[in-house]
Scaffold this active site. Structure first.
Site, PDB file in Angstrom:
ATOM      1  N   LYS A  11       0.511  -1.393   0.314  1.00 40.37           N
ATOM      2  CA  LYS A  11      -0.027  -0.023  -0.341  1.00 40.37           C
ATOM      3  C   LYS A  11       0.856   1.244  -0.296  1.00 40.37           C
ATOM      4  O   LYS A  11       2.086   1.172   0.133  1.00 40.37           O
ATOM      5  CB  LYS A  11      -0.632   0.128   1.316  1.00 40.37           C
ATOM      6  CG  LYS A  11      -1.948  -1.561   0.993  1.00 40.37           C
ATOM      7  CD  LYS A  11      -2.885  -0.842   2.669  1.00 40.37           C
ATOM      8  CE  LYS A  11      -3.608  -2.036   2.168  1.00 40.37           C
ATOM      9  NZ  LYS A  11      -4.920  -2.321   3.383  1.00 40.37           N
ATOM     10  N   TYR A  51     -12.608  -1.602  -3.687  1.00 40.61           N
ATOM     11  CA  TYR A  51     -13.225  -1.642  -2.618  1.00 40.61           C
ATOM     12  C   TYR A  51     -14.392  -1.468  -1.773  1.00 40.61           C
ATOM     13  O   TYR A  51     -15.255  -1.690  -0.954  1.00 40.61           O
ATOM     14  CB  TYR A  51     -12.756  -0.778  -1.134  1.00 40.61           C
ATOM     15  CG  TYR A  51     -10.823  -1.250  -1.006  1.00 40.61           C
ATOM     16  CD1 TYR A  51     -11.405  -2.691  -0.136  1.00 40.61           C
ATOM     17  CD2 TYR A  51      -9.752  -0.244  -1.464  1.00 40.61           C
ATOM     18  CE1 TYR A  51      -9.886  -2.797   0.272  1.00 40.61           C
ATOM     19  CE2 TYR A  51      -9.361  -0.769  -1.167  1.00 40.61           C
ATOM     20  CZ  TYR A  51      -8.311  -2.085  -0.418  1.00 40.61           C
ATOM     21  OH  TYR A  51      -7.376  -2.462   0.280  1.00 40.61           O
ATOM     22  N   ARG A 104       2.951  -7.016   8.632  1.00 47.05           N
ATOM     23  CA  ARG A 104       1.740  -5.851   9.237  1.00 47.05           C
ATOM     24  C   ARG A 104       2.799  -5.839  11.123  1.00 47.05           C
ATOM     25  O   ARG A 104       2.914  -4.076  11.303  1.00 47.05           O
ATOM     26  CB  ARG A 104       0.224  -6.094   9.978  1.00 47.05           C
ATOM     27  CG  ARG A 104       0.094  -5.428   7.990  1.00 47.05           C
ATOM     28  CD  ARG A 104      -1.387  -5.690   8.573  1.00 47.05           C
ATOM     29  NE  ARG A 104      -2.041  -6.033   6.936  1.00 47.05           N
ATOM     30  CZ  ARG A 104      -2.949  -6.818   7.104  1.00 47.05           C
ATOM     31  NH1 ARG A 104      -4.068  -7.466   7.784  1.00 47.05           N
ATOM     32  NH2 ARG A 104      -4.035  -6.264   5.430  1.00 47.05           N
ATOM     33  N   ASN A 114      -2.025  -0.067   6.778  1.00 46.12           N
ATOM     34  CA  ASN A 114      -1.292  -1.417   7.289  1.00 46.12           C
ATOM     35  C   ASN A 114      -0.452  -1.705   5.824  1.00 46.12           C
ATOM     36  O   ASN A 114      -0.362  -3.622   6.275  1.00 46.12           O
ATOM     37  CB  ASN A 114      -2.312  -2.076   7.585  1.00 46.12           C
ATOM     38  CG  ASN A 114      -3.535  -2.440   6.602  1.00 46.12           C
ATOM     39  OD1 ASN A 114      -3.414  -2.502   5.685  1.00 46.12           O
ATOM     40  ND2 ASN A 114      -4.263  -3.557   6.979  1.00 46.12           N
ATOM     41  N   HIS A 117      -2.118  -5.522   1.507  1.00 43.51           N
ATOM     42  CA  HIS A 117      -3.251  -5.948   1.764  1.00 43.51           C
ATOM     43  C   HIS A 117      -3.208  -7.366   1.340  1.00 43.51           C
ATOM     44  O   HIS A 117      -2.537  -8.727   0.582  1.00 43.51           O
ATOM     45  CB  HIS A 117      -4.064  -5.140   0.454  1.00 43.51           C
ATOM     46  CG  HIS A 117      -5.313  -6.149  -0.353  1.00 43.51           C
ATOM     47  ND1 HIS A 117      -6.553  -5.937   0.360  1.00 43.51           N
ATOM     48  CD2 HIS A 117      -5.308  -6.724  -0.930  1.00 43.51           C
ATOM     49  CE1 HIS A 117      -7.305  -7.024  -0.113  1.00 43.51           C
ATOM     50  NE2 HIS A 117      -6.977  -7.458  -1.439  1.00 43.51           N
ATOM     51  N   GLU A 128     -10.297  -9.759  -7.642  1.00 45.95           N
ATOM     52  CA  GLU A 128      -9.000  -9.028  -7.728  1.00 45.95           C
ATOM     53  C   GLU A 128      -7.183  -9.259  -8.388  1.00 45.95           C
ATOM     54  O   GLU A 128      -6.468  -8.048  -9.375  1.00 45.95           O
ATOM     55  CB  GLU A 128      -8.801  -8.947  -6.686  1.00 45.95           C
ATOM     56  CG  GLU A 128      -9.051  -8.384  -4.906  1.00 45.95           C
ATOM     57  CD  GLU A 128      -8.634  -8.548  -3.965  1.00 45.95           C
ATOM     58  OE1 GLU A 128      -7.658  -9.340  -3.070  1.00 45.95           O
ATOM     59  OE2 GLU A 128      -9.767  -7.972  -2.878  1.00 45.95           O
TER      60      GLU A 128
HETATM   61  P1  CMP Z   1      -7.482  -4.490   3.708  1.00 44.98           P
HETATM   62  O1  CMP Z   1      -7.463  -5.497   4.107  1.00 44.98           O
HETATM   63  O2  CMP Z   1      -7.150  -4.384   2.497  1.00 44.98           O
HETATM   64  O3  CMP Z   1      -9.296  -4.403   3.792  1.00 44.98           O
HETATM   65  C1  CMP Z   1     -10.152  -3.858   3.607  1.00 44.98           C
HETATM   66  C2  CMP Z   1      -9.413  -2.009   4.489  1.00 44.98           C
HETATM   67  O4  CMP Z   1     -10.215  -1.131   5.374  1.00 44.98           O
HETATM   68  C3  CMP Z   1      -8.055  -2.557   5.173  1.00 44.98           C
HETATM   69  O5  CMP Z   1      -6.805  -3.803   4.940  1.00 44.98           O
HETATM   70  C4  CMP Z   1      -7.719  -1.711   6.294  1.00 44.98           C
HETATM   71  O6  CMP Z   1      -6.616  -0.827   5.272  1.00 44.98           O
HETATM   72  C5  CMP Z   1      -9.159  -0.682   5.958  1.00 44.98           C
HETATM   73  N1  CMP Z   1     -10.135  -0.598   7.307  1.00 44.98           N
HETATM   74  C6  CMP Z   1      -9.849  -1.676   7.797  1.00 44.98           C
HETATM   75  N2  CMP Z   1     -10.958  -1.608   8.915  1.00 44.98           N
HETATM   76  C7  CMP Z   1     -10.685  -0.343   8.997  1.00 44.98           C
HETATM   77  C8  CMP Z   1     -10.758   1.155   9.977  1.00 44.98           C
HETATM   78  N3  CMP Z   1     -11.156   1.228  11.564  1.00 44.98           N
HETATM   79  N4  CMP Z   1     -10.409   2.280   9.698  1.00 44.98           N
HETATM   80  C9  CMP Z   1     -10.057   2.874   8.676  1.00 44.98           C
HETATM   81  N5  CMP Z   1      -9.427   1.742   7.697  1.00 44.98           N
HETATM   82  C10 CMP Z   1      -9.879   0.136   7.651  1.00 44.98           C
END
Ligand code: CMP
Length: 139
Positions: A11, A51, A104, A114, A117, A128
């Site tokens: 990311k 998303y 992570r 984070n 993905h 995807e």
């Molecule tokens: P990812 O695994 O890419 O899938 C969905 C993404 O939404 C997740 O990683 C985070 O980057 C984001 N995400 C999930 N929960 C939250 C949250 N509570 N606040 C902000 N971003 C979130």
């Protein structure tokens, strides 16, 4: 059916902070083979579509803004039981809960930013992967 491929993105936070090499090294050291790879940047429309399952979540706007603010690395990875094995390697969505030795734990800052993905199912891995790579880019 368990397949042997999953999809990942490094990311914008991790790319900005110079962690492409470190993360790809953890991925290959864990036994994943890279079968597709590119540096690219999502448009707002791309991120909203990618998303879309989260479109009703309160963090959706923040997520789209974050995922479009700079380049990402997209990749397709191959290993036995790839989806589950990769989710183990990346660790919990919230890095505060991520186990030692996970990507992570080492590179993510927050639940929103984070670092990586990983697809959550074989079906989503296929969707995807096709979102980012043409068939001729999948080796
Ligand atoms: P990812 O695994 O890419 O899938 C969905 C993404 O939404 C997740 O990683 C985070 O980057 C984001 N995400 C999930 N929960 C939250 C949250 N509570 N606040 C902000 N971003 C979130």
């Amino acid at each position: 059916m368990a397949t042997n491929r999953t999809f990942t993105m490094i990311k914008p936070d991790a790319v900005e902070n110079g962690h492409i090499g470190g993360i790809l090294n953890m991925i290959t050291e864990a036994g994943f083979k890279i079968v597709s790879l590119k540096l690219t940047q999502l448009t707002v429309a791309d991120a909203q579509k990618f998303y879309s399952v989260h479109s009703e979540r309160p963090f959706f706007g923040e997520l789209v803004e974050f995922m479009t603010r700079g380049p990402i690395v997209a990749a397709i990875l191959e290993k036995d039981n790839a989806v589950e094995a990769f989710r183990t390697l990346i660790g919990a969505t919230n890095p505060a809960d991520a186990a030692e030795g996970t990507i992570r734990k080492k590179y993510a800052k927050s639940i929103g930013e984070n670092a990586v993905h990983g697809s959550d199912s074989d079906e989503n891995a296929a969707i995807e992967s096709a979102f980012h790579f043409a068939g001729r880019e999948q080796f």
